[in-house]
Design a protein around this motif. Structure first.
Motif, PDB file in Angstrom:
ATOM      1  N   LEU A 152     -40.880   3.999  22.746  1.00  0.00           N
ATOM      2  CA  LEU A 152     -40.862   2.733  23.326  1.00  0.00           C
ATOM      3  C   LEU A 152     -39.154   2.582  23.423  1.00  0.00           C
ATOM      4  CD1 LEU A 152     -43.490   1.511  23.678  1.00  0.00           C
ATOM      5  CD2 LEU A 152     -43.194  -0.274  22.172  1.00  0.00           C
ATOM      6  N   SER A 153     -38.513   2.989  22.459  1.00  0.00           N
ATOM      7  CA  SER A 153     -37.000   2.704  22.382  1.00  0.00           C
ATOM      8  C   SER A 153     -36.275   3.448  23.532  1.00  0.00           C
ATOM      9  CB  SER A 153     -36.400   3.073  21.050  1.00  0.00           C
ATOM     10  OG  SER A 153     -36.958   1.987  20.024  1.00  0.00           O
ATOM     11  N   ARG A 154     -36.827   5.003  23.683  1.00  0.00           N
ATOM     12  CA  ARG A 154     -36.532   5.744  24.516  1.00  0.00           C
ATOM     13  C   ARG A 154     -36.607   5.278  26.252  1.00  0.00           C
ATOM     14  NH1 ARG A 154     -38.693   9.819  23.000  1.00  0.00           N
ATOM     15  NH2 ARG A 154     -40.300  10.059  24.706  1.00  0.00           N
ATOM     16  N   ARG A 155     -37.854   4.907  26.447  1.00  0.00           N
ATOM     17  CA  ARG A 155     -38.116   4.584  27.782  1.00  0.00           C
ATOM     18  C   ARG A 155     -37.578   3.062  27.905  1.00  0.00           C
ATOM     19  NH1 ARG A 155     -44.331   7.010  28.610  1.00  0.00           N
ATOM     20  NH2 ARG A 155     -43.996   8.868  27.664  1.00  0.00           N
ATOM     21  N   GLY A 156     -37.246   2.233  27.260  1.00  0.00           N
ATOM     22  CA  GLY A 156     -36.635   1.048  27.868  1.00  0.00           C
ATOM     23  C   GLY A 156     -37.407  -0.020  27.988  1.00  0.00           C
ATOM     24  N   GLU A 157     -36.941  -0.911  28.984  1.00  0.00           N
ATOM     25  CA  GLU A 157     -37.639  -2.209  29.135  1.00  0.00           C
ATOM     26  C   GLU A 157     -39.088  -1.907  29.784  1.00  0.00           C
ATOM     27  OE1 GLU A 157     -36.845  -5.135  27.980  1.00  0.00           O
ATOM     28  OE2 GLU A 157     -35.094  -4.554  27.258  1.00  0.00           O
ATOM     29  N   SER A 158     -39.371  -0.873  30.468  1.00  0.00           N
ATOM     30  CA  SER A 158     -40.599  -0.801  31.121  1.00  0.00           C
ATOM     31  C   SER A 158     -41.647  -0.942  30.279  1.00  0.00           C
ATOM     32  CB  SER A 158     -40.630   0.488  31.977  1.00  0.00           C
ATOM     33  OG  SER A 158     -40.446   1.637  31.126  1.00  0.00           O
ATOM     34  N   LEU A 159     -41.606  -0.681  28.893  1.00  0.00           N
ATOM     35  CA  LEU A 159     -42.729  -0.593  28.193  1.00  0.00           C
ATOM     36  C   LEU A 159     -42.561  -1.762  27.131  1.00  0.00           C
ATOM     37  CD1 LEU A 159     -43.027   3.092  27.366  1.00  0.00           C
ATOM     38  CD2 LEU A 159     -44.317   1.879  29.044  1.00  0.00           C
ATOM     39  N   ALA A 160     -41.544  -2.733  27.235  1.00  0.00           N
ATOM     40  CA  ALA A 160     -41.210  -3.746  26.297  1.00  0.00           C
ATOM     41  C   ALA A 160     -42.766  -4.742  26.369  1.00  0.00           C
ATOM     42  CB  ALA A 160     -40.082  -4.719  26.981  1.00  0.00           C
ATOM     43  N   ARG A 161     -43.367  -4.766  27.167  1.00  0.00           N
ATOM     44  CA  ARG A 161     -44.479  -5.746  27.285  1.00  0.00           C
ATOM     45  C   ARG A 161     -45.648  -5.252  26.448  1.00  0.00           C
ATOM     46  NH1 ARG A 161     -44.820 -11.055  26.634  1.00  0.00           N
ATOM     47  NH2 ARG A 161     -46.857 -11.180  26.433  1.00  0.00           N
ATOM     48  N   LEU A 162     -45.601  -3.879  26.066  1.00  0.00           N
ATOM     49  CA  LEU A 162     -46.653  -3.429  25.337  1.00  0.00           C
ATOM     50  C   LEU A 162     -46.441  -3.306  23.793  1.00  0.00           C
ATOM     51  CD1 LEU A 162     -49.080  -1.338  25.332  1.00  0.00           C
ATOM     52  CD2 LEU A 162     -47.370   0.606  25.286  1.00  0.00           C
ATOM     53  N   ASP A 185     -37.651  -9.232  33.676  1.00  0.00           N
ATOM     54  CA  ASP A 185     -38.472 -10.376  32.955  1.00  0.00           C
ATOM     55  C   ASP A 185     -40.000  -9.732  33.011  1.00  0.00           C
ATOM     56  OD1 ASP A 185     -39.435 -12.296  31.641  1.00  0.00           O
ATOM     57  OD2 ASP A 185     -39.275 -13.819  33.198  1.00  0.00           O
ATOM     58  N   VAL A 186     -39.871  -8.937  31.636  1.00  0.00           N
ATOM     59  CA  VAL A 186     -41.461  -8.280  31.263  1.00  0.00           C
ATOM     60  C   VAL A 186     -42.323  -9.176  31.010  1.00  0.00           C
ATOM     61  CG1 VAL A 186     -40.021  -6.132  30.484  1.00  0.00           C
ATOM     62  CG2 VAL A 186     -40.760  -8.137  28.836  1.00  0.00           C
ATOM     63  N   SER A 187     -42.152 -10.548  30.915  1.00  0.00           N
ATOM     64  CA  SER A 187     -43.066 -11.454  30.514  1.00  0.00           C
ATOM     65  C   SER A 187     -43.871 -11.796  32.098  1.00  0.00           C
ATOM     66  CB  SER A 187     -42.639 -12.830  30.119  1.00  0.00           C
ATOM     67  OG  SER A 187     -41.609 -13.284  31.277  1.00  0.00           O
ATOM     68  N   SER A 188     -43.372 -11.340  33.114  1.00  0.00           N
ATOM     69  CA  SER A 188     -43.959 -11.626  34.358  1.00  0.00           C
ATOM     70  C   SER A 188     -45.323 -10.778  34.538  1.00  0.00           C
ATOM     71  CB  SER A 188     -43.102 -11.441  35.387  1.00  0.00           C
ATOM     72  OG  SER A 188     -41.776 -12.234  35.377  1.00  0.00           O
ATOM     73  N   VAL A 218     -49.591   4.113  31.638  1.00  0.00           N
ATOM     74  CA  VAL A 218     -49.853   2.980  32.797  1.00  0.00           C
ATOM     75  C   VAL A 218     -48.801   1.904  32.681  1.00  0.00           C
ATOM     76  CG1 VAL A 218     -51.570   1.291  32.892  1.00  0.00           C
ATOM     77  CG2 VAL A 218     -52.313   3.620  32.338  1.00  0.00           C
ATOM     78  N   CYS A 219     -48.369   1.521  31.699  1.00  0.00           N
ATOM     79  CA  CYS A 219     -47.257   0.472  31.788  1.00  0.00           C
ATOM     80  C   CYS A 219     -46.377   0.850  32.571  1.00  0.00           C
ATOM     81  CB  CYS A 219     -46.908  -0.091  30.409  1.00  0.00           C
ATOM     82  SG  CYS A 219     -48.123  -0.972  29.224  1.00  0.00           S
TER      83      CYS A 219
END
Length: 776
Positions: free
Chosen positions: A424-434, A376-379, A358-359
């Motif tokens: 999480l490390s493999r998928r990068g910044e797209s999952l950083a907010r998780l 900016d994942v905080s958005s 989902v993320c």
């Protein structure tokens, strides 16, 4: 000879001066001067004229005839016959006068010519002087004209520069006034009924408005700049409000379309299939991005400005609100379904995988709307955090009720290794907010695992109540050996069966927790577990000693302490902790002194203040479980060595002790002149040291070595399976036995005869060592 006076003139004077200067500056060489001298000599020897003949007769000189030819006559020469000397001299005088006259005439003519030429040169020089004077006057006039021309040119250049400066000033003034003049134009356009976000003029007009605001802000010194700035900001607020309304309208419309599509598909809002979810919620929602993309890109490009950053943040919030209203029900329903069907580990794995999906999809969709802000994942926090909370709220009640260390360790492995470490490390910044939510879940698992581990240490190790079977040693070891020899059972499981249960639980617990807890937390738990395990094993060894034998208790303790030391060695930690306690003992004494009147509560004159007097003292104590383990193991091994040594050679040690006592008493008695007759007898005549007694003693020790010591070694093999361990433990026993025999042999050799020694039957040290080595 008539001498003509040559008139002096400027030309002659300049010529003479030039000749003099030439002579001085260019003197003749010696060769040139010799040539001139030769020419002068040649000219000096002038011959007679061609028509003149000369005759001289006689030595007396009286007959001299001089004649002239026809040419001489034609030229006016005197034809005469010279008879005597007087005539000759007269003729010569006339001839000389004629020659002088002829010569002067030539020179006079030359002088006349020179005078004429000098006069001509003087005239030319006068004309040249006049010309030069005219040229000087002309040059002065030219200089005057050039000066006036240059002055005119400089004046023209200054006028041109002044003109250009005035033109530049006018243009600069016009460019600055343009920013102020734009107020009316921008106001007219923005308040026009035809103006909207989709208009092609909106974005350029907005950019012009921003430029005007920046200029007015940067030049507050201009008159009425503050008034214009307020008006410009009002227009900007109106424009940004139009953008916000437009973004909200488009997002709201897209949400309504998606909801209508969900209802049209026949699925409830909270139960949408995965295929419908992808096609409706994500694919159809991307259409709104194309409509908003120009405006949103313009806002993102100016996000460095405060106003645009605020409107961009507001757009992020509106977007997250609309997306959350669409997916929260679906995510909550999907997580609830996972919770109904799966146990805690599989629920954690499935829930995290679904949330990551989902993320990632939401991040991709967010990138379509806000390409520059997606980094900016905080958005996305207003959207992702509530979605992740559904999983957290589902897992937390189950974690609180989970008491299994294995299940909790498995959860730590799932989150720490699989999810956070790999996916999480493999998928990068797209999952950083998780990550924050997953770390929060992991922290709760660590907290629950720590609590359960402490409970496990307290209940299963510290407060363990052994059964009869647990302390049935050496029977448990014997049965374990028989089982191993009769069946092919796994070595590890069979090895654990022979361990005392608290030891097995300690090792198992620490092995599970080592990679699951933080080093600081694990260190405290490990120290506590090892400390309680040591106490539990020591208590059990005392019970085994009572039920079986002291030797069984010692070997039981040595066996388990060696195992515990071996098993905790791989843990790269320090098994020491520092305990801090508050000490109020000094406070009680001070209160007693106050009650006795020896001190005053309000006496501030002392160096120690009231706060320090009534403050508790902090006492620190460091406990190292590993050192305590080593200390206990060393003491137990020494106790076992001494007990076996005493069991084997105790008669010899007693005999040597008695002999030593007798000799000491004998030596002290002689010094006091009081020697007992019994003590004064030789050693072999003493009642306890007769050859027969010594032979009996040696025979008794030999029987123990042959019969009892193998039993001890058999028991050591039963408790200690490692030959190296048994050898290390048996080596000091062997040394003590050999030392006891050596002392006895020394006494026998010094006080007994050869025949008596032979009858005693003392075993040699070499044979004794070989006999002891065979026991291993």
């Amino acid at each position: 000879m008539t001498t003509s006076i040559v008139p002096k003139s400027g030309a002659i004077s300049r010529g003479y001066n030039f000749a003099s200067t030439w002579e001085q500056n260019a003197p003749l060489t010696e060769q040139q001067q010799a040539a001139i001298s030769a020419l002068a000599r040649s000219v000096a020897e002038r011959p007679f004229p061609p028509g003149l003949s000369q005759e001289v007769s006689g030595k007396d000189g009286n007959n001299v005839t001089v004649s002239a030819d026809d040419s001489a006559v034609e030229s006016g020469a005197i034809d005469a016959v010279l008879v005597n000397t007087h005539q000759f001299y007269k003729w010569f005088s006339d001839l000389e006068s004629a020659m002088k006259s002829e010569t002067e005439e030539k020179y006079n003519l030359y002088v006349k010519t020179l005078v004429e030429r000098v006069q001509i040169c003087d005239g030319i020089l006068n004309q040249v002087d006049k010309t030069l004077n005219l040229f000087d006057e002309l040059q002065m006039l030219n200089q005057t004209v050039a000066t006036k021309t240059k002055t005119l040119h400089d004046a023209c250049d200054r006028l041109l520069l002044e003109k250009q400066r005035l033109i530049d000033f006018a243009e600069a003034l016009r460019s600055k006034l343009n920013f102020f003049d734009e107020l009316e134009n921008i106001s007219t356009n923005f308040y026009s009924s035809n103006m909207n976000i989709g208009s092609s003029e909106f974005l350029p007009l907005l950019k012009r408005l921003d430029d005007c605001i920046s200029y007015v802000e940067g030049n507050p010194q201009y008159a009425e700049s503050g008034v214009y700035l307020v008006k410009f900001r009002q227009l900007q607020s109106r424009a940004l409000g139009m953008i916000r309304s437009h973004v909200f309208s488009v997002l709201k419309g897209a949400s309504s379309q998606v909801q209508s599509a969900i209802r049209g598909s026949g699925s409830s809002k909270s139960a949408v299939s995965e295929g419908v979810e992808a096609s409706i919620i994500y694919v159809r929602f991307k259409a709104a991005a194309s409509e908003l993309k120009p405006v949103l890109e313009e806002i993102e490009s100016r996000s460095s400005r405060k106003e645009y950053f605020q409107i961009l943040t507001e757009c992020h919030r509106l977007y997250c609100e609309q997306r959350l209203s669409l997916i929260k029900g679906i995510v909550q329903h999907r997580v609830t379904e996972f919770a109904k069907k799966e146990v805690l580990p599989s629920l954690t794995r499935s829930g995290c995988a679904y949330l990551m999906q989902v993320c990632q999809l939401e991040h991709q969709l967010f990138d379509h709307f806000f390409p520059s802000s997606s980094k900016d994942v905080s958005s996305l926090a207003p959207l992702i955090d509530p979605v992740c909370t559904f999983l957290y709220d589902t897992l937390r009640p189950k974690l609180i009720h989970e008491a299994s260390l294995d299940a909790l360790c498995e959860l730590v492995d799932i989150l720490k290794v699989e999810v956070l470490g790999e996916q999480l490390s493999r998928r990068g910044e797209s999952l950083a907010r998780l990550r924050p939510t997953l770390q929060r879940i992991l922290a709760d698992i660590h907290e629950r695992l720590t609590f359960c581990a402490r409970t496990h240490v307290r209940d299963q190790i510290s407060n363990y109540r052994p059964s009869e079977e647990d302390l049935d040693y050496p029977a448990r070891l014997e049965s374990s050996v028989e089982t191993t020899s009769d069946s092919a059972v796994d070595n590890n499981s069979d090895m654990f069966k022979s361990w005392y249960p608290p030891l097995e639980k300690t090792v198992s617990c620490l092995s599970k927790l080592y990679h699951c807890l933080e080093p600081a937390v694990f260190t405290g738990l490990a120290q506590e577990a090892v400390e309680f395990c040591l106490i539990s094993v020591q208590s059990a060894s005392k019970i085994v000693a009572k039920r079986s034998s002291p030797m069984d208790g010692q070997l039981f303790l040595i066996k388990h302490l060696l195992i515990l030391r071996e098993q905790i060695t791989p843990f790269d930690i320090e098994f020491s902790v520092t305990h801090k306690e508050l000490d109020f003992s000094h406070l009680l004494e001070h209160l007693r002194r106050i009650l006795r009147g020896q001190a005053s509560l309000f006496d501030w004159s002392r160096s120690a203040s009231l706060a320090r007097t009534f403050s508790p003292r902090v006492l620190e104590s460091q406990i190292d479980a590993k050192k305590e383990l080593e200390k206990s193991l060393k003491a137990t091994c020494e106790e076992f060595i001494m007990s076996v040594t005493k069991q084997v050679v105790d008669p010899m040690l007693s005999f040597v002790t008695k002999v030593t006592a007798v000799r000491v008493a004998l030596s002290s008695g002689r010094q006091d002149q009081k020697v007992d007759s019994v003590l004064a007898k030789p050693l072999k005549n003493q009642a306890f040291a007769t050859p027969e007694k010594v032979a009996e003693l040696i025979q008794k020790v030999g029987v123990v070595i042959q019969q009892d010591l193998p039993t001890v070694m058999k028991k050591m093999k039963l408790y200690l399976q490692n030959p190296s361990t048994r050898m290390i433990l048996f080596k000091p026993i062997k040394t003590n036995i050999v030392e006891a025999h050596s002392q006895l042999q020394s006494l026998i050799k010094s006080d007994y005869s050869e025949e008596e020694i032979k009858n005693i039957g003392m075993v040699s040290i070499q044979d004794l060592q070989a006999q002891l080595d065979d026991l291993l």
